[in-house]
Design an enzyme around this catalytic site. Structure first.
Site, short mmCIF file in Angstrom:
data_model
loop_
_atom_site.label_atom_id
_atom_site.label_comp_id
_atom_site.label_asym_id
_atom_site.label_seq_id
_atom_site.Cartn_x
_atom_site.Cartn_y
_atom_site.Cartn_z
N GLY A 14 14.43 4.56 -0.77
CA GLY A 14 14.37 5.71 -1.66
C GLY A 14 15.31 5.69 -2.85
O GLY A 14 15.64 6.75 -3.40
N MET A 92 4.56 2.20 1.07
CA MET A 92 4.02 0.92 1.51
C MET A 92 2.66 1.04 2.21
O MET A 92 2.36 0.24 3.10
CB MET A 92 5.03 0.22 2.44
N LEU A 95 -3.79 2.82 -0.62
CA LEU A 95 -4.56 4.07 -0.69
C LEU A 95 -6.04 3.72 -0.92
O LEU A 95 -6.35 2.75 -1.62
CB LEU A 95 -4.03 4.94 -1.82
N HIS A 111 6.53 -0.98 -9.79
CA HIS A 111 6.35 -2.29 -9.17
C HIS A 111 7.41 -3.24 -9.74
O HIS A 111 7.63 -3.26 -10.95
CB HIS A 111 4.94 -2.82 -9.47
N GLU A 176 14.61 -0.41 -12.82
CA GLU A 176 13.61 0.49 -12.23
C GLU A 176 14.11 1.94 -12.31
O GLU A 176 13.36 2.86 -12.64
CB GLU A 176 13.36 0.13 -10.76
C1 GRF Z 1 11.17 -0.98 -5.45
O1 GRF Z 1 11.57 -2.27 -5.78
C2 GRF Z 1 9.83 -0.66 -6.05
O2 GRF Z 1 9.61 -1.28 -7.28
C3 GRF Z 1 8.88 -1.19 -5.01
O3 GRF Z 1 9.49 -0.93 -3.78
C4 GRF Z 1 10.90 -0.83 -3.96
C5 GRF Z 1 11.30 0.50 -3.44
O4 GRF Z 1 12.69 0.66 -3.45
N1 GRF Z 1 7.57 -0.62 -5.16
P1 GRF Z 1 13.32 2.09 -3.20
O5 GRF Z 1 12.78 2.59 -1.86
O6 GRF Z 1 12.92 2.98 -4.33
O7 GRF Z 1 14.80 1.87 -3.14
#
Ligand code: GRF
Length: 202
Positions: A14, A92, A95, A111, A176
């Site tokens: 998260g 994860m 859908l 992503h 991100e």
């Molecule tokens: C991130 O690297 C995101 O890009 C991918 O899964 C990971 C999730 O990380 N889809 P977090 O749970 O937000 O720390």
């Protein structure tokens, strides 16, 4: 102006949820999180939501006979919360096309690669194995095909000599946390073009 009501769907750590929560803590940010939903009981990210006083729901996919009944419960929870935009953040579960179509233009994902390069899992290991010079992350609208939807925002980082998947992932993750809130802001302010049939926000 009313803030865009977002649901965040998680399965684990998260950290992107945390970045979104921090952005939304600013009253001037044009979006708010109305519910955090995890398909994994005890997912680490739930604690960030609880600490921020955000409603949480656990919808354990293992308790459902298939994807459709799981997603029916998900749909109910999103409706209950009044969600206008659904943000996948380390969620994860694949859908179904039916769910994706219902939320077309209102469902986004982050992503950890520069899509269209490296869709799917193990992006960093694959980039390093290929000798890629550059990596990054992408916020995109979700379409039925995995990691293939229209791109909203990307950030680039260099792949450094000696990088492991872990060191590269950590460098990408910093970006991100910057671009996910920025992408939500763009959508809330009507500065991102949704898919045909998707709702145009403000
Ligand atoms: C991130 O690297 C995101 O890009 C991918 O899964 C990971 C999730 O990380 N889809 P977090 O749970 O937000 O720390």
């Amino acid at each position: 102006m009313a803030r865009l009501k977002c649901a965040v769907l998680i399965s684990g750590r998260g950290s992107n949820l945390k970045a979104l929560i921090e952005a939304c803590a600013d009253a001037a940010f044009p979006a708010e999180i109305v519910v955090v939903i995890s398909n994994v009981p005890g997912a680490g990210g739930l604690a960030y939501a609880e600490a921020a006083g955000i409603a949480t729901r656990v919808i354990d996919h293992k308790k459902f006979a298939g994807r459709e009944p799981f997603e029916a419960r998900l749909t109910d929870a999103l409706a209950d919360a009044g969600a206008e935009l659904v943000c996948l953040a380390g969620f994860m579960r694949l859908l179904t096309p039916g769910f994706v179509e219902r939320w077309q233009g209102r469902l986004i994902n982050i992503h950890p690669s520069l899509l269209p390069a490296y869709p799917g899992l193990d992006t960093h290991a694959r980039a390093i194995a290929d000798g890629a010079k550059e990596a990054g992350c992408t916020v995109h609208y979700v379409v039925a095909e995995m990691d293939a939807g229209p791109i909203i925002l990307q950030a680039r980082v260099p792949v450094e000599p000696g990088d492991t998947p872990e060191t590269l992932a950590a460098r990408v993750l910093v970006t991100e946390h910057r671009i996910y809130p920025e992408a939500v802001r763009m959508i809330a302010e009507g500065r991102s073009q949704p898919l045909p049939g998707g709702k145009v926000f403000r």
